[in-house]
Design a protein around this motif. Structure first.
Motif, short mmCIF file in Angstrom:
data_model
loop_
_atom_site.label_atom_id
_atom_site.label_comp_id
_atom_site.label_asym_id
_atom_site.label_seq_id
_atom_site.Cartn_x
_atom_site.Cartn_y
_atom_site.Cartn_z
N THR A 1 0.83 -1.21 0.00
CA THR A 1 0.00 0.00 0.00
C THR A 1 0.86 1.25 0.00
O THR A 1 0.63 2.18 -0.78
CB THR A 1 -0.92 0.01 1.25
OG1 THR A 1 -1.87 -1.05 1.11
CG2 THR A 1 -1.62 1.35 1.41
N TRP A 2 1.84 1.29 0.89
CA TRP A 2 2.63 2.53 1.05
C TRP A 2 3.57 2.79 -0.11
O TRP A 2 3.90 3.94 -0.37
CB TRP A 2 3.32 2.54 2.41
CG TRP A 2 2.25 2.74 3.43
CD1 TRP A 2 1.69 1.81 4.24
CD2 TRP A 2 1.51 3.94 3.63
NE1 TRP A 2 0.66 2.37 4.95
CE2 TRP A 2 0.53 3.67 4.59
CE3 TRP A 2 1.58 5.22 3.08
CZ2 TRP A 2 -0.37 4.63 5.03
CZ3 TRP A 2 0.68 6.18 3.52
CH2 TRP A 2 -0.28 5.87 4.49
N ILE A 3 3.94 1.75 -0.82
CA ILE A 3 4.72 1.97 -2.04
C ILE A 3 3.88 2.77 -3.03
O ILE A 3 4.36 3.70 -3.68
CB ILE A 3 5.17 0.62 -2.64
CG1 ILE A 3 6.12 -0.13 -1.69
CG2 ILE A 3 5.80 0.81 -4.02
CD1 ILE A 3 7.42 0.58 -1.36
N LYS A 4 2.59 2.43 -3.13
CA LYS A 4 1.69 3.12 -4.07
C LYS A 4 1.15 4.42 -3.50
O LYS A 4 1.04 5.42 -4.21
CB LYS A 4 0.53 2.19 -4.43
CG LYS A 4 0.95 0.97 -5.21
CD LYS A 4 -0.20 0.02 -5.41
CE LYS A 4 0.31 -1.23 -6.10
NZ LYS A 4 -0.63 -2.33 -6.03
N ALA A 5 0.76 4.42 -2.24
CA ALA A 5 0.09 5.58 -1.64
C ALA A 5 1.05 6.69 -1.25
O ALA A 5 0.65 7.85 -1.20
CB ALA A 5 -0.68 5.13 -0.40
N GLY A 6 2.29 6.34 -0.98
CA GLY A 6 3.25 7.32 -0.47
C GLY A 6 3.30 8.63 -1.24
O GLY A 6 3.11 9.71 -0.65
N PRO A 7 3.52 8.61 -2.53
CA PRO A 7 3.60 9.87 -3.28
C PRO A 7 2.30 10.66 -3.29
O PRO A 7 2.32 11.89 -3.23
CB PRO A 7 3.98 9.41 -4.69
CG PRO A 7 4.57 8.05 -4.54
CD PRO A 7 3.88 7.45 -3.35
N VAL A 8 1.17 9.98 -3.32
CA VAL A 8 -0.13 10.66 -3.33
C VAL A 8 -0.37 11.36 -2.00
O VAL A 8 -0.79 12.52 -1.95
CB VAL A 8 -1.27 9.66 -3.63
CG1 VAL A 8 -2.63 10.31 -3.49
CG2 VAL A 8 -1.09 9.06 -5.02
N LEU A 9 -0.08 10.67 -0.91
CA LEU A 9 -0.34 11.25 0.41
C LEU A 9 0.68 12.32 0.77
O LEU A 9 0.36 13.24 1.53
CB LEU A 9 -0.39 10.15 1.45
CG LEU A 9 -1.55 9.18 1.22
CD1 LEU A 9 -1.54 8.06 2.24
CD2 LEU A 9 -2.88 9.90 1.23
N LYS A 10 1.86 12.24 0.20
CA LYS A 10 2.84 13.32 0.42
C LYS A 10 2.28 14.64 -0.12
O LYS A 10 2.44 15.69 0.49
CB LYS A 10 4.17 12.99 -0.25
CG LYS A 10 5.24 14.00 0.05
CD LYS A 10 6.60 13.54 -0.43
CE LYS A 10 7.66 14.45 0.14
NZ LYS A 10 8.98 13.86 0.08
N LYS A 11 1.57 14.57 -1.23
CA LYS A 11 0.94 15.79 -1.79
C LYS A 11 -0.14 16.33 -0.86
O LYS A 11 -0.31 17.54 -0.75
CB LYS A 11 0.38 15.50 -3.19
CG LYS A 11 1.45 15.30 -4.25
CD LYS A 11 0.83 15.06 -5.60
CE LYS A 11 1.77 14.74 -6.71
NZ LYS A 11 3.15 14.99 -6.61
N ALA A 12 -0.86 15.46 -0.18
CA ALA A 12 -1.87 15.90 0.79
C ALA A 12 -1.22 16.69 1.92
O ALA A 12 -1.74 17.73 2.36
CB ALA A 12 -2.64 14.70 1.36
N ILE A 13 -0.07 16.22 2.37
CA ILE A 13 0.65 16.92 3.43
C ILE A 13 1.18 18.25 2.92
O ILE A 13 1.09 19.28 3.62
CB ILE A 13 1.75 16.01 4.01
CG1 ILE A 13 1.06 14.89 4.79
CG2 ILE A 13 2.72 16.80 4.88
CD1 ILE A 13 1.93 13.80 5.27
N GLU A 14 1.69 18.27 1.71
CA GLU A 14 2.17 19.53 1.13
C GLU A 14 1.02 20.54 1.00
O GLU A 14 1.21 21.73 1.29
CB GLU A 14 2.81 19.27 -0.24
CG GLU A 14 4.13 18.52 -0.12
CD GLU A 14 4.65 17.99 -1.45
OE1 GLU A 14 3.94 18.08 -2.49
OE2 GLU A 14 5.78 17.45 -1.45
#
Length: 183
Positions: free
Chosen positions: A158-171
């Motif tokens: 999950t985190w391999i796929k979700a990591g980049p997407v959720l990083k944008k949420a934090i940004e």
């Protein structure tokens, strides 16, 4: 009193027996209060309530599917919690990616997904708080998760796929926080 206080009491009842998970939940709720200016004032209580409740699905008494976002959301819905809180719990921190890994997309679809400042802020509170309540950067938190779960585990995948997407949420949350600061 109010929604966050009710949420804190329920989380304490269900999550406190889980030890370290309770420490994490308390720290996520504190962090949600810090990032609350990134959302509309009228949404801030909802954010903090969702932060208190985001991990209640780990409680054995309500963990029927062993997919904690779904179990927590179903419990909250059955208990009559506001739909916005229920949906935030259902979709917190990339749950849609893990649902896909577990073949549970249909079950999670019971709860509407809304890509919003509110969800971004909850993601930020959760994914900048470590499992023992410590403050972490997003990159540190993701590295910690990947170390904790073996590569074949659905959480790791999950985190391999979700990591980049959720990083944008934090940004996005960080930008909203900067914009909310008085000039």
């Amino acid at each position: 009193m109010g929604l966050p206080d009710d949420a804190r009491r329920l989380a304490e009842q269900l999550v406190q027996p889980l030890g370290r998970r309770w420490v994490h939940v308390q720290a996520v709720a504190r962090r949600a209060s810090v990032v609350a200016p990134a959302v509309k004032e009228s949404d801030q209580a909802t954010l903090v309530a969702a932060a208190w409740l985001h991990d209640i699905g780990y409680a054995p008494a309500i963990g029927y599917t062993q997919f904690h976002p779904l179990d927590g959301a179903r419990y909250l819905k059955a208990q009559g919690w506001p739909a916005e809180v229920v949906n935030l719990v259902a979709h917190h921190s990339g749950a849609r990616f893990e649902a896909a890994e577990r073949g549970m997309e249909e079950e999670l679809a019971e709860f509407p997904f809304e890509d919003s400042a509110l969800l971004d802020a909850l993601v930020t509170a959760d994914l900048t708080t470590g499992p023992a309540g410590e403050s972490l950067t997003y990159d540190e938190r993701i590295a910690e998760i990947l170390r904790r779960y073996a590569p074949e585990d659905p959480v790791h995948r999950t985190w391999i796929k979700a990591g980049p997407v959720l990083k944008k949420a934090i940004e996005r949350t960080e930008c909203r926080l900067a914009d909310a600061q008085p000039r």
